[in-house]
Design an enzyme around this catalytic site. Structure first.
Site: not given
Length: 218
Positions: A208-210
């Site tokens: 996940e990128c955030g």
């Protein structure tokens, strides 16, 4: 969520005077939500998080889809120039601290969007990862905003059935073996035994990128 339900919910937000937006990576499987929105209200802004690291094919595809679907596509990017995105040893952050790179280029710009909107229409699906499986259709986000997940209960099979039914175009990298397409340095082709999200940040213990960890309240 069925298409008619999505339409009713968006119309409800509009009747309440809510300011809506969505974000899109313009991958093939992202097009279903964009196509549905184009038929409900094509004035809703579609923000493309321009990290400066996207495949050129993605940027061109974004322009194509914007015109073809009649969308209000806008770009947003980090206030920090790419040449400054380095660690103490001068290495670009995507090589040494991908979490911080994602924060600078994706999470922080989206956080700013949340401050100026009420509803974030987000196309996450529960079948994409354990993080997304824990989401609900409506979920609080920072700054008093609300995340709306209309595609949460859609499966990959349903996504591609819709794409075939409406003859939607496909991202040009699909044919080259890419399934989940993000920034070029952090994306690889999908091996047969890999899950969809495992082609991103391969070998970095990161999926996940955030956007879906930092910008959500559970």
């Amino acid at each position: 969520m069925q298409i008619e339900e999505i339409k009713k919910q968006i119309e409800k937000y509009k009747s309440e005077g809510k300011k809506m937006f969505t974000t899109s990576s313009f991958q093939t499987h992202s097009l279903v939500m964009l196509h549905i929105l184009s038929r409900i209200d094509n004035t809703i802004p579609i923000y493309f998080l321009n990290t400066g690291y996207h495949f050129p094919e993605t940027v061109a595809f974004k322009d194509q889809i914007g015109k073809e679907f009649g969308l209000n596509v806008q770009e947003v990017k980090s206030s920090m120039p790419r040449y400054m995105q380095r660690d103490s040893e001068g290495r670009l952050l995507f090589t040494s601290d991908p979490d911080h790179c994602c924060y600078i280029n994706k999470t922080a710009p989206t956080d700013h969007l949340l401050r100026n909107h009420d509803i974030w229409i987000n196309g996450v699906r529960a079948d994409q990862s354990s993080v997304r499986k824990s989401f609900t259709a409506e979920q609080p986000a920072p700054h008093g905003t609300l995340r709306f997940h209309p595609m949460l209960d859609w499966t990959m099979k349903e996504i591609f059935a819709y794409i075939r039914e409406h003859n939607l175009p496909r991202h040009p990298l699909d044919a080259k073996g890419y399934m989940s397409i993000g920034c070029e340095p952090c994306t690889r082709k999908l091996d047969p035994e890999m899950q969809e999200r495992e082609a991103r940040w391969y070998g970095m213990n990161k999926v996940e990128c955030g956007l879906h960890t930092d910008l959500v309240k559970k």
